[in-house]
Design a protein around this motif. Structure first.
Motif, PDB file in Angstrom:
ATOM      1  N   ASN A  91       0.316   6.753  -3.301  1.00 40.53           N
ATOM      2  CA  ASN A  91       0.142   6.149  -4.623  1.00 40.53           C
ATOM      3  C   ASN A  91       1.490   6.312  -5.317  1.00 40.53           C
ATOM      4  N   HIS A  92       2.371   5.349  -5.119  1.00 37.33           N
ATOM      5  CA  HIS A  92       3.740   5.440  -5.639  1.00 37.33           C
ATOM      6  C   HIS A  92       3.768   5.412  -7.165  1.00 37.33           C
ATOM      7  N   PHE A  93       4.342   6.442  -7.757  1.00 35.02           N
ATOM      8  CA  PHE A  93       4.645   6.475  -9.194  1.00 35.02           C
ATOM      9  C   PHE A  93       3.449   6.119 -10.079  1.00 35.02           C
ATOM     10  N   GLY A  94       2.262   6.557  -9.683  1.00 36.22           N
ATOM     11  CA  GLY A  94       1.066   6.310 -10.482  1.00 36.22           C
ATOM     12  C   GLY A  94       0.461   4.937 -10.307  1.00 36.22           C
ATOM     13  N   MET A  95       0.988   4.161  -9.377  1.00 32.96           N
ATOM     14  CA  MET A  95       0.446   2.814  -9.123  1.00 32.96           C
ATOM     15  C   MET A  95      -0.597   2.914  -8.009  1.00 32.96           C
ATOM     16  N   PRO A  96      -1.850   2.553  -8.300  1.00 28.53           N
ATOM     17  CA  PRO A  96      -2.911   2.743  -7.315  1.00 28.53           C
ATOM     18  C   PRO A  96      -2.851   1.747  -6.165  1.00 28.53           C
ATOM     19  N   GLN A  97      -3.374   2.179  -5.056  1.00 27.25           N
ATOM     20  CA  GLN A  97      -3.568   1.309  -3.906  1.00 27.25           C
ATOM     21  C   GLN A  97      -4.928   0.625  -4.040  1.00 27.25           C
ATOM     22  N   ASP A  98      -5.216  -0.314  -3.165  1.00 31.73           N
ATOM     23  CA  ASP A  98      -6.526  -0.970  -3.145  1.00 31.73           C
ATOM     24  C   ASP A  98      -7.477  -0.062  -2.355  1.00 31.73           C
ATOM     25  N   TRP A  99      -8.001   0.927  -3.057  1.00 34.91           N
ATOM     26  CA  TRP A  99      -8.793   1.948  -2.378  1.00 34.91           C
ATOM     27  C   TRP A  99     -10.106   1.418  -1.814  1.00 34.91           C
ATOM     28  N   ASP A 100     -10.691   0.412  -2.403  1.00 33.50           N
ATOM     29  CA  ASP A 100     -11.921  -0.149  -1.835  1.00 33.50           C
ATOM     30  C   ASP A 100     -11.652  -0.667  -0.418  1.00 33.50           C
ATOM     31  N   LYS A 101     -10.571  -1.410  -0.256  1.00 30.82           N
ATOM     32  CA  LYS A 101     -10.232  -1.954   1.068  1.00 30.82           C
ATOM     33  C   LYS A 101      -9.776  -0.855   2.021  1.00 30.82           C
ATOM     34  N   LEU A 103     -10.646   2.343   2.020  1.00 30.18           N
ATOM     35  CA  LEU A 103     -11.796   3.156   2.435  1.00 30.18           C
ATOM     36  C   LEU A 103     -12.696   2.389   3.400  1.00 30.18           C
ATOM     37  N   ALA A 104     -12.787   1.075   3.229  1.00 36.56           N
ATOM     38  CA  ALA A 104     -13.532   0.250   4.190  1.00 36.56           C
ATOM     39  C   ALA A 104     -12.824   0.270   5.543  1.00 36.56           C
ATOM     40  N   LEU A 105     -11.502   0.192   5.535  1.00 32.39           N
ATOM     41  CA  LEU A 105     -10.730   0.267   6.777  1.00 32.39           C
ATOM     42  C   LEU A 105     -10.930   1.621   7.452  1.00 32.39           C
ATOM     43  N   ARG A 106     -10.944   2.689   6.657  1.00 33.19           N
ATOM     44  CA  ARG A 106     -11.170   4.029   7.228  1.00 33.19           C
ATOM     45  C   ARG A 106     -12.512   4.079   7.944  1.00 33.19           C
ATOM     46  N   GLU A 107     -13.535   3.530   7.317  1.00 31.42           N
ATOM     47  CA  GLU A 107     -14.861   3.536   7.940  1.00 31.42           C
ATOM     48  C   GLU A 107     -14.885   2.685   9.201  1.00 31.42           C
ATOM     49  N   GLU A 108     -14.260   1.530   9.136  1.00 39.08           N
ATOM     50  CA  GLU A 108     -14.232   0.601  10.274  1.00 39.08           C
ATOM     51  C   GLU A 108     -13.453   1.178  11.455  1.00 39.08           C
ATOM     52  N   ALA A 109     -12.283   1.758  11.177  1.00 39.63           N
ATOM     53  CA  ALA A 109     -11.401   2.241  12.246  1.00 39.63           C
ATOM     54  C   ALA A 109     -11.697   3.682  12.652  1.00 39.63           C
TER      55      ALA A 109
END
Length: 186
Positions: A91-101, A103-109
């Motif tokens: 999470n660079h400099f307080g800018m969030p990532q697309d955590w929904d996608k 976390l879905a990738l984590r579950e899938e992979a």
């Protein structure tokens, strides 16, 4: 004035001398072995990659959007192989990532995520604090607080364990935990 660091939970967090030491502990807790692949953003500094290198991991870099630093999730998907054991998300400099996608990738992979918040200690996405998305998260305290050093490893997925006493790792050095706890007033 009473100050409490939102992400600090004594049951989930271990204090370290530096964030990179916390990252090294995360490598141990994830069970990374030499030649395991770690997917990491191409936009990062070499110092933060040292824990992976010391662990003997093979780094594979994925693209990030140059203006928002957002991880290119499609590029991550293309780079996953059977040797991929960890996805390192910053999470660079307080800018969030697309955590929904993500976390879905984590579950899938089925590949855990290390959330790196070196420059995002007090950041949030909606009502959720950074450091609560990945399976584990790391913070570098001295980049935000008036400290000489300090890092935190926060374990969010109880599948993973790290106990400092169980590891004799020369890479670490002690931190004055009582000074950090005084600042956090937990």
């Amino acid at each position: 004035m009473d100050f409490k660091l939102a992400i600090y939970d004594a049951k989930r967090c271990t204090l370290f001398s530096m964030g990179r030491n916390a990252m090294y502990a995360a490598c141990r807790a994830f069970g990374l072995k030499p030649h395991d692949e770690v997917l990491t953003p191409a936009f990062d500094c070499d110092v933060s990659l040292q824990p992976f290198k010391v662990s003997g991991c093979r780094l594979k870099f994925f693209r990030s959007e140059p203006y928002t630093f957002s991880a290119d999730i499609e590029d991550i998907k293309r780079k996953i192989t059977p040797k991929t054991k960890l996805i390192h998300i910053i999470n660079h400099f307080g800018m969030p990532q697309d955590w929904d996608k993500l976390l879905a990738l984590r579950e899938e992979a089925g590949i855990p995520i290390l959330e790196d918040n070196a420059y995002s200690l007090f950041s949030r996405l909606g009502n959720k604090a950074f450091g609560t998305f990945g399976d584990m998260s790391v913070f570098s305290l001295w980049k935000h607080l008036p400290l000489l050093d300090g890092g935190i490893l926060r374990i969010n997925n109880q599948k993973y364990k790290f106990e400092l006493a169980a590891h004799k790792i020369p890479f670490f050095y002690s931190v004055d935990a009582h000074k950090l706890l005084y600042l956090m007033r937990v």
